[in-house]
Scaffold this motif. Structure first.
Motif, PDB file in Angstrom:
ATOM      1  N   GLY A 107      -6.028   1.526   2.149  1.00 21.72           N
ATOM      2  CA  GLY A 107      -6.503   0.146   2.212  1.00 21.72           C
ATOM      3  C   GLY A 107      -6.587  -0.452   0.824  1.00 21.72           C
ATOM      4  N   PHE A 108      -6.244  -1.723   0.757  1.00 20.50           N
ATOM      5  CA  PHE A 108      -6.435  -2.445  -0.510  1.00 20.50           C
ATOM      6  C   PHE A 108      -6.937  -3.855  -0.201  1.00 20.50           C
ATOM      7  CE2 PHE A 108      -5.312  -4.034  -4.797  1.00 20.50           C
ATOM      8  CZ  PHE A 108      -5.975  -3.050  -5.521  1.00 20.50           C
ATOM      9  N   GLY A 109      -8.043  -3.879   0.554  1.00 21.50           N
ATOM     10  CA  GLY A 109      -8.649  -5.150   0.941  1.00 21.50           C
ATOM     11  C   GLY A 109      -9.822  -5.484   0.034  1.00 21.50           C
ATOM     12  N   VAL A 110     -10.824  -6.135   0.623  1.00 24.57           N
ATOM     13  CA  VAL A 110     -11.980  -6.649  -0.129  1.00 24.57           C
ATOM     14  C   VAL A 110     -12.648  -5.538  -0.952  1.00 24.57           C
ATOM     15  CG1 VAL A 110     -14.292  -7.672   0.154  1.00 24.57           C
ATOM     16  CG2 VAL A 110     -12.382  -8.476   1.568  1.00 24.57           C
ATOM     17  N   ILE A 119      -1.265   0.809   2.467  1.00 25.68           N
ATOM     18  CA  ILE A 119      -1.658  -0.464   3.100  1.00 25.68           C
ATOM     19  C   ILE A 119      -0.965  -0.572   4.460  1.00 25.68           C
ATOM     20  CG2 ILE A 119      -2.337  -1.827   1.105  1.00 25.68           C
ATOM     21  CD1 ILE A 119       1.191  -1.996   2.360  1.00 25.68           C
ATOM     22  N   LYS A 120      -1.248  -1.650   5.170  1.00 25.97           N
ATOM     23  CA  LYS A 120      -0.673  -1.800   6.495  1.00 25.97           C
ATOM     24  C   LYS A 120       0.514  -2.757   6.483  1.00 25.97           C
ATOM     25  CE  LYS A 120      -2.154  -1.702  11.173  1.00 25.97           C
ATOM     26  NZ  LYS A 120      -3.291  -1.615  12.054  1.00 25.97           N
ATOM     27  N   ASN A 121       0.312  -3.896   5.810  1.00 29.58           N
ATOM     28  CA  ASN A 121       1.300  -4.965   5.868  1.00 29.58           C
ATOM     29  C   ASN A 121       2.133  -5.012   4.572  1.00 29.58           C
ATOM     30  OD1 ASN A 121       2.695  -7.336   5.951  1.00 29.58           O
ATOM     31  ND2 ASN A 121       0.919  -8.656   6.350  1.00 29.58           N
ATOM     32  N   ILE A 152       1.363 -10.262  -0.370  1.00 25.38           N
ATOM     33  CA  ILE A 152       1.449 -10.299  -1.841  1.00 25.38           C
ATOM     34  C   ILE A 152       0.192  -9.648  -2.417  1.00 25.38           C
ATOM     35  CG2 ILE A 152       1.552 -11.851  -3.855  1.00 25.38           C
ATOM     36  CD1 ILE A 152       3.224 -13.716  -1.990  1.00 25.38           C
ATOM     37  N   ARG A 153       0.377  -8.696  -3.361  1.00 25.44           N
ATOM     38  CA  ARG A 153      -0.741  -7.913  -3.897  1.00 25.44           C
ATOM     39  C   ARG A 153      -0.966  -8.228  -5.364  1.00 25.44           C
ATOM     40  NH1 ARG A 153      -2.451  -5.108   0.742  1.00 25.44           N
ATOM     41  NH2 ARG A 153      -0.615  -5.134   2.040  1.00 25.44           N
ATOM     42  N   THR A 162       1.667   3.611  -6.763  1.00 26.41           N
ATOM     43  CA  THR A 162       2.707   3.518  -5.735  1.00 26.41           C
ATOM     44  C   THR A 162       2.087   2.886  -4.498  1.00 26.41           C
ATOM     45  OG1 THR A 162       3.477   5.630  -6.552  1.00 26.41           O
ATOM     46  CG2 THR A 162       4.362   4.924  -4.425  1.00 26.41           C
ATOM     47  N   ILE A 163       2.752   1.894  -3.943  1.00 27.62           N
ATOM     48  CA  ILE A 163       2.211   1.280  -2.728  1.00 27.62           C
ATOM     49  C   ILE A 163       3.071   1.696  -1.552  1.00 27.62           C
ATOM     50  CG2 ILE A 163       1.741  -0.900  -1.552  1.00 27.62           C
ATOM     51  CD1 ILE A 163       0.965  -2.085  -4.172  1.00 27.62           C
ATOM     52  N   GLU A 164       2.429   2.277  -0.556  1.00 24.08           N
ATOM     53  CA  GLU A 164       3.163   2.730   0.630  1.00 24.08           C
ATOM     54  C   GLU A 164       2.477   2.198   1.876  1.00 24.08           C
ATOM     55  OE1 GLU A 164       3.028   6.970   0.469  1.00 24.08           O
ATOM     56  OE2 GLU A 164       4.275   7.089  -1.331  1.00 24.08           O
TER      57      GLU A 164
END
Ligand SMILES: NC(=O)c1ccc[n+]([C@@H]2O[C@H](COP(=O)([O-])OP(=O)(O)OC[C@H]3O[C@@H](n4cnc5c(N)ncnc54)[C@H](OP(=O)(O)O)[C@@H]3O)[C@@H](O)[C@H]2O)c1
Length: 409
Positions: free
Chosen positions: A11-14, A37-39, A43-44, A50-52
């Protein structure tokens, strides 16, 4: 490159972004190796990791030192947390629903495999209440722990008391400010507060109780006239979660509650949370702080990481020592308001006093068991229930009723 020090975040939310902020501030951002992450099209904020996207087949992260689970779903988080603990990993989470529903399994997986599982962010945001209970209160007999554990409903209640806004307007505002979810049912239905109560009960009393066993009534059924009634007496309504011990019997409730201005919880407003612990030798202690939000919650998630770096884990000392029973037999004082067409007797109340001539508003006593049995009825019929937190208030209301100084809102 050695991966001994690496962190993987789910997760990379709030909250995860707040946590990342602390990694950056403390020049530890290089420890973040992978972010799941999910989606993938979102835009991050620029991060070096690494984002997967989720690979649901493999939650076991053998080459990571710490797994930080910060996704929104409790069901999806279960595998991430339990499977990693089963291979002895160190895991941080802030997922109260996951923890409240699975604490026994999680603690077993942690202890049997020499893992570490910390979750300060799951209860009351920035207030370090789990650490306080686990450390300071490990050797202290707690008599009662209660508090305002849900910032969204507290924000809504604050708005209802301080401004001329409707419940829907206050809820909309809470959602706009990010205090309430798009689906607010867990917050305003008292479930979020219930999950947190289950977690603090495990630490304060050493008893793991299933959420389904506990009465929780949220703030949805409160009417404008309830707010006016409370204001007239200079009272406030707060969503209070409470666990108390009498002899070896534990009573747990989450209820909208009338509080007087000398109560510690009276001045907890908006997104703030408050916790009051009453114990044998220390007496009363009161904690207040931001109950949610990116940085307040990110701060305690980061503090869990630092605790893991120091090999800290919860001792759960009381879990092995205590054998309390949950009871629903306790009678509590409540204000019940029913519509004209409904007979209050359907609730099996006792000691009924009418306290409002024009409305059907009564002071009564009722067992928790009776409230639990009637929860569906209460919700369906729009009956409002307000527990009374302060003993002297009960007497005041009875006196007013006897003298016929009844309110005519
Ligand atoms: N918000 C708060 O103030 C607060 C306070 C205390 C505790 N918590 C708890 O902290 C946790 C995170 O809350 P949040 O507010 O940060 O949530 P959020 O803003 O909705 O972020 C959730 C993140 O999880 C990702 N995600 C969702 N399902 C996933 C999956 N199956 N695999 C991988 N990633 C997934 C999302 O991916 P995308 O980015 O791709 O959508 C998103 O980055 C929750 O358990 C919440 O109850 C929140």
């Amino acid at each position: 490159m050695s991966t001994n020090n690496n962190i993987k975040t789910y997760g990379f939310g709030v909250v995860a972004q707040g946590f990342y902020n602390y990694l950056e501030t403390n020049k530890e951002e290089e420890r973040l190796h992978t972010v799941i992450i999910k989606n993938p099209t979102k835009i991050r904020k620029g991060i070096n990791a690494t984002i997967e996207t989720t690979n649901s087949n493999t939650a076991r992260d053998r080459d990571m030192r710490v797994i930080v689970e910060l996704i929104s779903s409790a069901d999806e988080a279960y595998g991430i947390v339990v499977e990693n603990l089963e291979i002895g990993k160190k895991v941080v989470s802030a997922n109260k629903k996951l923890i409240a529903e699975n604490l026994e399994t999680i603690v077993k997986a942690e202890k049997e495999n020499d893992g570490i599982f910390l979750y300060e962010g799951a209860v009351c945001g920035s207030i370090p209440i789990i650490r306080v209970l686990n450390d300071l209160y490990a050797n202290e007999q707690v008599k009662e722990i209660k508090g305002i554990f849900n910032g969204s409903s507290n924000y809504i209640l604050s708005q209802l008391f301080s401004k001329e806004v409707s419940y829907d307007e206050a809820l909309f505002q809470a959602q706009k400010l990010g205090f309430a979810e798009a689906d607010p049912s867990s917050d305003v239905g008292g479930y979020d507060a219930l999950y947190k109560l289950i977690i603090v009960t495990a630490h304060a009393f050493g008893k793991i109780i299933r959420p389904q066993e506990v009465l929780n009534i949220g703030i949805e059924a409160l009417a404008k006239s309830d707010i006016e009634f409370a204001k007239k007496y200079n009272l406030k309504i707060k969503l209070v979660a409470k666990a108390s011990l009498k002899e070896d019997q534990l009573t747990l409730t989450v209820l909208p509650t009338l509080v007087a201005n000398n109560n510690d919880l009276y001045n907890i407003e908006n997104e703030y949370n408050g916790v009051v612990i009453d114990s044998e030798n220390i007496g009363e202690q009161f904690y207040k702080g931001k109950g949610a939000g990116s940085l307040p919650t990110g701060a305690v998630v980061y503090s869990d990481l630092k605790a893991i770096d120091n090999n800290y884990s919860y001792s759960y000392k009381k879990l092995e020592a205590e054998n309390y029973k949950l009871t629903d037999e306790e009678k509590i004082a409540v204000i019940v308001s029913v519509k004209e067409s409904i007979d209050v007797e359907i609730l099996n109340v006792e000691n009924l006093y009418s306290i409002d001539k024009r409305r059907k508003r009564f002071l009564a006593t009722i067992t928790i068991e009776e409230l639990k049995r009637n929860k569906h009825n209460i919700q369906k019929q729009g009956i409002s229930i307000l527990a009374i937190e302060d003993e002297f208030l009960i007497e005041e209301l009875i006196n007013a009723s006897l003298k016929e100084e009844v309110l005519t809102i």
